[in-house]
Design a protein around this motif. Structure first.
Motif, short mmCIF file in Angstrom:
data_model
loop_
_atom_site.label_atom_id
_atom_site.label_comp_id
_atom_site.label_asym_id
_atom_site.label_seq_id
_atom_site.Cartn_x
_atom_site.Cartn_y
_atom_site.Cartn_z
N SER A 224 0.97 -1.34 -0.07
CA SER A 224 0.06 -0.15 -0.12
C SER A 224 0.74 1.47 -0.13
O SER A 224 0.47 2.37 0.26
CB SER A 224 -0.88 0.12 1.13
OG SER A 224 -0.25 -0.11 2.47
N HIS A 244 -6.64 1.14 -3.26
CA HIS A 244 -7.63 1.24 -2.37
C HIS A 244 -7.94 2.55 -1.85
O HIS A 244 -7.23 3.42 -1.93
CB HIS A 244 -7.01 0.53 -0.99
CG HIS A 244 -6.62 -1.00 -1.15
ND1 HIS A 244 -5.69 -1.63 -1.58
CD2 HIS A 244 -7.75 -2.01 -0.94
CE1 HIS A 244 -5.78 -2.84 -1.57
NE2 HIS A 244 -7.03 -2.98 -1.22
N ILE A 245 -9.29 2.80 -1.65
CA ILE A 245 -9.94 4.17 -1.58
C ILE A 245 -9.28 5.11 -0.47
O ILE A 245 -8.91 6.08 -0.71
CB ILE A 245 -11.23 4.20 -1.28
CG1 ILE A 245 -11.81 5.56 -1.45
CG2 ILE A 245 -11.81 3.57 0.07
CD1 ILE A 245 -11.69 6.34 -2.72
N GLU A 246 -8.73 4.36 0.69
CA GLU A 246 -8.15 4.77 1.73
C GLU A 246 -6.86 5.41 1.36
O GLU A 246 -6.21 6.35 1.68
CB GLU A 246 -7.96 3.94 3.17
CG GLU A 246 -7.18 2.87 2.72
CD GLU A 246 -7.96 1.59 2.37
OE1 GLU A 246 -9.24 1.97 1.90
OE2 GLU A 246 -7.74 0.54 2.53
N GLN A 247 -6.15 5.09 0.35
CA GLN A 247 -4.90 5.63 -0.47
C GLN A 247 -5.10 6.55 -1.30
O GLN A 247 -3.86 7.43 -1.47
CB GLN A 247 -3.99 4.30 -1.15
CG GLN A 247 -3.71 3.22 -0.40
CD GLN A 247 -2.78 3.42 0.93
OE1 GLN A 247 -1.97 4.37 0.68
NE2 GLN A 247 -3.02 2.81 1.99
N ARG A 249 -8.16 8.69 -0.77
CA ARG A 249 -9.00 9.95 -0.32
C ARG A 249 -8.51 9.91 1.30
O ARG A 249 -8.63 8.78 1.86
CB ARG A 249 -10.14 9.81 -0.70
CG ARG A 249 -10.72 10.21 -1.98
CD ARG A 249 -10.53 11.58 -2.13
NE ARG A 249 -11.29 12.00 -3.39
CZ ARG A 249 -10.58 11.95 -4.75
NH1 ARG A 249 -9.35 11.42 -4.59
NH2 ARG A 249 -11.29 12.26 -5.70
N SER A 250 -8.17 10.88 1.85
CA SER A 250 -8.05 10.94 3.48
C SER A 250 -9.26 10.59 4.06
O SER A 250 -9.16 10.18 5.14
CB SER A 250 -7.24 12.39 3.81
OG SER A 250 -8.17 13.32 3.37
N ASN A 251 -10.36 10.97 3.46
CA ASN A 251 -11.56 10.70 4.08
C ASN A 251 -12.83 10.51 3.11
O ASN A 251 -13.08 11.35 2.20
CB ASN A 251 -12.00 11.96 4.99
CG ASN A 251 -13.41 11.84 5.44
OD1 ASN A 251 -13.86 10.75 5.73
ND2 ASN A 251 -14.06 12.98 6.14
N SER A 252 -13.03 8.95 3.05
CA SER A 252 -13.83 8.53 2.34
C SER A 252 -15.26 8.38 2.82
O SER A 252 -16.18 7.73 2.15
CB SER A 252 -13.48 7.21 1.66
OG SER A 252 -13.13 6.40 2.68
N LYS A 253 -15.39 8.86 3.79
CA LYS A 253 -16.81 8.49 4.45
C LYS A 253 -17.80 9.32 3.79
O LYS A 253 -17.80 10.47 3.39
CB LYS A 253 -16.74 9.05 6.06
CG LYS A 253 -17.93 8.54 6.96
CD LYS A 253 -17.93 9.52 8.35
CE LYS A 253 -19.19 8.92 9.13
NZ LYS A 253 -18.86 9.54 10.50
N GLN A 264 -11.65 5.50 -8.34
CA GLN A 264 -10.52 4.41 -8.49
C GLN A 264 -10.12 4.47 -10.12
O GLN A 264 -9.10 4.33 -10.26
CB GLN A 264 -10.94 3.14 -7.95
CG GLN A 264 -10.96 3.07 -6.35
CD GLN A 264 -11.78 1.86 -5.83
OE1 GLN A 264 -12.79 1.36 -6.47
NE2 GLN A 264 -11.15 1.28 -4.66
#
Length: 330
Positions: A224, A244-247, A249-253, A264
């Motif tokens: 990652s 992976h979305i967390e890589q 965007r710092s906040n994908s909520k 992606q």
């Protein structure tokens, strides 16, 4: 049909005269005025014969007292598009068995920036160029580029573009429209009675980056993490791309699954373009396992990219089955 190709017309608002060069649909035509071709609604133009008759009568009539005519209230002007440069598409319709079908799509370049620009435009399909044009466009101007058959639009041609301002700021990229998205655009403009749909190319032009020195292929430490990127991260290719979305965007909520997939795939398309520009030999795309939706979308994009020679999703000690190795060809 109120107008036919070749008819003389007059613009109701400005009084300028021209002629009809194409029929867009039942409510719109394309006209040529003073050497410029653009689409207009039928209600905005008229036949010039009444204007000619009126001008002739006014010359013959000798009146000592000028007549004060009522001032016509100008209609509200159409709001300009937001600042930026756009690629605009106008579908051309033909009637087939009493049903309107799209035969061609006309492509325009719109400059809604306050500066003159130079452009390089190249439409490519597989290994060949369908159409290429270089030129200049003044501030808040537009230019007709070419017409492309609807059947070729379904083959997803790549619209490559580069824009440069006099101060050497620039932007570049690729527009590719999937068949389902193209159908959605055409349906939307028909329902909304709009003449075209557009893609924003650049909201502003950025300073041209100096060429970076050649560097060795980096060795990745973990699945990652990507090592060896310069401080100009967005301008450099990645030998290992983690989707992976967390890589990304710092906040994908709060993002829906569809929004996450779009982020992606947009990221993959951008870094594929950078890899091809820098002529990388290979690339690792980390998509994870999950239900396989992202992996399938990644493989579909790789399959549609001519510069991708082959790709394989095999088990490895580092990624398991969660990554695809891409090998390019030039």
């Amino acid at each position: 049909m109120k107008f036919s190709i070749g008819d003389k017309i007059v613009m109701k608002r400005t009084g300028e005269e021209g002629r009809v060069v194409a029929i867009v649909n039942k409510k719109m035509v394309e006209v040529e005025v003073a050497g410029t071709v653009f689409p207009v609604y039928n209600d905005d133009v008229d036949h010039p014969y009444l204007k000619w008759f009126t001008e002739k009568k006014s010359v013959q009539k000798k009146s000592a007292m000028p007549v004060q005519l009522p001032v016509e209230k100008l209609p509200a002007t159409t709001r300009r598009m937001a600042k930026g440069a756009y690629l605009s598409f106008i579908p051309e319709f033909r009637t087939d068995d009493m049903e309107e079908m799209v035969s061609h799509v006309k492509v325009f370049l719109l400059n809604e920036l306050p500066v003159n620009i130079r452009f390089v435009y190249d439409v490519r399909m597989a290994e060949r160029s369908l159409f290429r044009l270089e030129g200049g466009l003044h501030a808040f101007g537009n230019i007709y580029l070419h017409s492309i058959p609807y059947a070729e639009m379904n083959d997803q041609p790549r619209f490559n573009w580069t824009l440069t301002a006099p101060d050497e700021t620039m932007a570049e990229g690729i527009v590719r429209i999937k068949p389902a998205k193209l159908f959605e655009h055409i349906t939307s403009i028909q329902q909304g009675n709009e003449p075209s749909f557009s893609y924003l190319l650049a909201a502003e032009l950025k300073e041209k980056k100096k060429p970076e020195p050649m560097y060795e292929q980096p060795v990745a430490i973990g699945p990652s993490k990507t090592i060896g990127q310069s401080k100009h991260t967005a301008e450099q290719p990645r030998y290992e791309l983690d989707l992976h979305i967390e890589q990304l965007r710092s906040n994908s909520k709060g993002l829906s699954n569809a929004e996450i997939i779009k982020i992606q795939l947009d990221t993959l398309e951008r870094y594929l373009h950078l890899a091809i520009m820098h002529r990388l030999e290979r690339m690792i795309v980390i998509h994870g396992l999950g239900k396989g939706k992202l992996r399938d979308e990644v493989h579909a994009m790789l399959k549609a990219t001519p510069e991708v020679g082959r790709y394989k999703n095999e088990w490895s000690g580092r990624y398991g089955f969660g990554a695809t190795e891409v090998t390019f060809r030039y």
